[in-house]
Design an enzyme around this catalytic site. Structure first.
Site, short mmCIF file in Angstrom:
data_model
loop_
_atom_site.label_atom_id
_atom_site.label_comp_id
_atom_site.label_asym_id
_atom_site.label_seq_id
_atom_site.Cartn_x
_atom_site.Cartn_y
_atom_site.Cartn_z
N PHE A 1 43.65 38.53 37.58
CA PHE A 1 44.48 39.43 38.38
C PHE A 1 44.60 38.96 39.83
O PHE A 1 45.68 38.93 40.39
CB PHE A 1 43.89 40.85 38.37
CG PHE A 1 44.51 41.75 39.38
CD1 PHE A 1 45.72 42.38 39.11
CD2 PHE A 1 43.92 41.96 40.62
CE1 PHE A 1 46.32 43.20 40.06
CE2 PHE A 1 44.52 42.77 41.57
CZ PHE A 1 45.71 43.40 41.29
N ASP B 1 35.28 45.50 29.89
CA ASP B 1 35.29 44.10 30.33
C ASP B 1 33.95 43.74 30.98
O ASP B 1 33.90 43.02 31.98
CB ASP B 1 36.45 43.87 31.31
CG ASP B 1 36.83 42.40 31.42
OD1 ASP B 1 36.40 41.60 30.57
OD2 ASP B 1 37.56 42.05 32.38
N1 ATP Z 1 33.13 42.54 46.05
C1 ATP Z 1 32.90 41.27 45.76
N2 ATP Z 1 31.90 40.61 46.37
C2 ATP Z 1 31.65 39.31 46.07
N3 ATP Z 1 32.36 38.57 45.19
C3 ATP Z 1 33.38 39.17 44.56
C4 ATP Z 1 33.71 40.54 44.81
N4 ATP Z 1 34.76 40.87 44.05
C5 ATP Z 1 35.08 39.77 43.35
N5 ATP Z 1 34.27 38.74 43.65
C6 ATP Z 1 34.33 37.38 43.06
O1 ATP Z 1 35.66 37.14 42.61
C7 ATP Z 1 35.67 36.96 41.18
C8 ATP Z 1 36.93 37.60 40.62
O2 ATP Z 1 36.95 38.98 40.94
P1 ATP Z 1 37.46 40.06 39.89
O3 ATP Z 1 36.65 39.96 38.64
O4 ATP Z 1 37.46 41.40 40.55
O5 ATP Z 1 38.95 39.53 39.66
P2 ATP Z 1 39.93 39.75 38.44
O6 ATP Z 1 41.17 39.00 38.77
O7 ATP Z 1 40.10 41.22 38.19
O8 ATP Z 1 39.15 39.10 37.23
P3 ATP Z 1 39.40 39.26 35.65
O9 ATP Z 1 40.12 38.05 35.22
O10 ATP Z 1 37.99 39.33 35.10
O11 ATP Z 1 40.16 40.53 35.44
C9 ATP Z 1 34.37 37.59 40.69
O12 ATP Z 1 33.91 37.08 39.47
C10 ATP Z 1 33.43 37.27 41.84
O13 ATP Z 1 32.96 35.95 41.74
MG MG Z 2 39.98 42.30 36.41
MG MG Z 3 36.80 39.82 36.72
#
Ligand code: ATP
Ligand code: MG
Ligand code: MG
Length: 549
Positions: free
Chosen positions: A114, A226
């Site tokens: 995302f 998830d």
């Molecule tokens: N609050 C935070 N503090 C530190 N690192 C973070 C934080 N939020 C996200 N990250 C880092 O960024 C990465 C991606 O964040 P997140 O999982 O929220 O994104 P996503 O696009 O929703 O992922 P997914 O593909 O799992 O849906 C995490 O695995 C982590 O390494």
């Molecule tokens: Mg996500």
């Molecule tokens: Mg994620």
């Protein structure tokens, strides 16, 4: 949901100790080494939207789309007015984005399917946060609505020490921004940093924390769907928190589980294949996540190994070193039949978990005390450096006057008087940022240098429990169940011919954290990152958006 028997020796657990599965050798081809920095295109597309009504844009084709306005708008499902996000610093007449006016971007923390997540400092309160920005602009109203759902889900979660704290969200220039508390890293990063299985004490701590976080969700009829190490965040005081609520489903919500989307296949409960979404699926994913970090084991995405783990057959070569109590807990969480699988409440009532919780309280109290001591120490060091700098000038002047050589001066990056600043973060001042303030090269050290925990600024302190390393590799939920596994070099495990321990080979992500290798003109890591951000996530939804426009 039926609760398993009270006694750990009862039905669901009678299979322990699990016999050495002879068929694991046949499943040899199904296991492969974990690649440390996962490919950036390792993403799962969102499910096609359920279309129940004509989109507004078709009913009112001439209606101006408020979200396509260049002005920032706060996104909240609690107070749905489309106001600009509140900040005294923001001046609409300046033309710069809300983000650029109100935050300083420090480094990239990670990336998922995302969004890209950045460590930032708020110019309003000086505290550090994480801001996740959607990787691609809204393709249309339905795409926007889908993305905005993550905000609603975050708001539904509310506040809990074991859930990532949501601060606010806004949209601007067809991008969604989510501001959350900053953590030191994900459990995946922590486990990758740790060479080998995490020690039992840590595993118990993680289990306790995550069970409490999950209880908070399940008590509110929320399914995470998830749960995996990449979506578990570790605070700077070593507390584990569930995060990334993008796939969360509200059982009592209007959509219910009709909109449910399964997460990463490696952690996915078997009944999800039959479209059965329940709280038990989260328990299973938590069990898989714990198995991975406790055994340093690569989990298969599909194939025989995937099936065997979902038939309750755990590879004893990996689990034999686990404490028997923990193994029982794990077996109860990984029960193949979701109706007989342990519930969170049942797990929390187990004597082994209660005992672990008592230890957890002790370690948390120690952490807090240590944190305070280090804060005071850091403050004293900062004060002394300020006093020394203040004295330096007159002393140097005096020495010059006496005809002696000047004392060496402090380097320009000596500690800033701002408690929240580090010498690393100060390299990235606003002037150094381009038009898009997100386009900054990642600073691998910045994340280690300063942080906020519950509003309190601590400088340069690591959680003793944590070796954090900002990983720029994608942690995305995989796109689909891959039919075949890449056969990579197996780790040296003479006694385990069939299942691999997690490889310790360094990842591409480590390379990409190096500013020298990642500093491109765009500020993003490399061309691959750019390309992958435009991968078609879901052809159906794109088609839908195209027809809508
Ligand atoms: N609050 C935070 N503090 C530190 N690192 C973070 C934080 N939020 C996200 N990250 C880092 O960024 C990465 C991606 O964040 P997140 O999982 O929220 O994104 P996503 O696009 O929703 O992922 P997914 O593909 O799992 O849906 C995490 O695995 C982590 O390494
Ligand atoms: Mg996500
Ligand atoms: Mg994620």
């Amino acid at each position: 949901m039926p609760v398993p028997g009270d006694d750990m020796g009862d039905t669901p657990l009678t299979r322990t100790p699990i016999p050495v599965p002879a068929h694991f050798s046949q499943a040899e081809q199904s296991f492969s080494l974990k690649k440390r920095g996962r490919s950036l295109c390792y993403t799962l597309p969102p499910r096609p939207p359920v279309k129940s009504a004509l989109p507004i844009s078709r009913l009112f084709p001439n209606k101006q789309r408020s979200w396509s306005q260049p002005r920032p708008q706060s996104v909240s499902f609690r107070s749905p007015q489309n106001n600009p996000p509140a900040s005294e610093l923001y001046d609409q007449s300046k033309g710069e984005t809300f983000f650029k006016q109100c935050f300083r971007s420090i480094c990239k923390l990670g990336r998922g399917s995302f969004g890209e997540v950045y460590k930032v400092q708020s110019l309003e309160d000086g505290c550090f946060y994480a801001v996740k920005r959607s990787v691609s602009p809204f393709r249309g109203e339905s795409d926007r609505q889908r993305k905005l759902q993550e905000v609603r889900k975050h708001e539904r979660v509310g506040v809990h020490p074991n859930c990532l704290r949501f601060v606010r969200a806004w949209e601007e220039k067809r991008l969604l921004y989510l501001q959350t508390e900053l953590c030191a890293g994900s459990l995946q990063q922590h486990s990758e940093e740790f060479s080998g299985p995490l020690p039992p004490r840590k595993i118990w701590n993680i289990t306790c924390d995550l069970l409490h976080g999950l209880k908070h969700l399940h008590d509110r009829n929320l399914l995470h769907l998830d749960i995996k190490p990449a979506n578990v965040f570790i605070s700077f005081s070593g507390v584990c928190k569930l995060g990334d609520f993008g796939l969360m489903v509200e059982l009592d919500g209007t959509e219910g589980s009709g909109e449910a989307q399964e997460g990463d296949p490696r952690y996915m409960a078997p009944e999800l294949l039959d479209g059965i979404f329940s709280k038990a699926a989260d328990v299973f994913s938590l069990g898989m996540s714990l198995l991975e970090v406790a055994c340093n084991m690569e989990l298969p995405k599909s194939g025989d190994g995937w099936q065997q783990l979902r038939q309750g057959r755990l590879p004893t070569e990996f689990t034999s070193d686990l404490p028997p109590d923990f193994l029982k807990v794990l077996a109860a969480m990984l029960e193949p039949d979701y109706r007989r699988r342990a519930t969170v409440d049942w797990l929390l009532s187990l004597p082994a978990i209660r005992n672990a919780e008592r230890w957890r309280m002790v370690t948390l109290a120690q952490e807090r005390t240590l944190g305070k001591i280090i804060t005071v120490y850091q403050f004293i060091v900062w004060l002394v450096s300020i006093v020394f700098q203040g004295l330096n000038r007159p002393v140097v002047g005096f020495l010059h006057y006496c005809g002696l050589r000047a004392l060496p001066r402090s380097p320009p990056c000596s500690p800033s008087p701002n408690l929240g600043e580090s010498s690393f973060s100060s390299d990235w001042d606003d002037e150094s940022l381009g038009d898009d303030v997100f386009e900054v090269p990642p600073s691998p050290l910045a994340a280690h240098r300063n942080f906020t925990y519950h509003g309190q600024e601590l400088i340069g302190r690591h959680s003793p429990d944590l070796l954090s390393r900002p990983s720029l590799g994608s942690t995305s939920t995989p796109r689909n169940l891959s039919p075949e596994f890449s056969m990579r070099k197996r780790s040296a495990l003479p006694l385990t011919p069939n299942v691999s321990r997690i490889s310790q080979e360094s990842s591409g992500s480590v390379k990409s954290t190096s500013p020298s290798t990642s500093h491109s003109s765009s500020g993003f890591v490399d061309a691959e990152v750019q390309r992958s951000s435009f991968l078609p996530r879901n052809l159906l939804s794109m088609f839908d958006d195209a027809t809508e426009q």
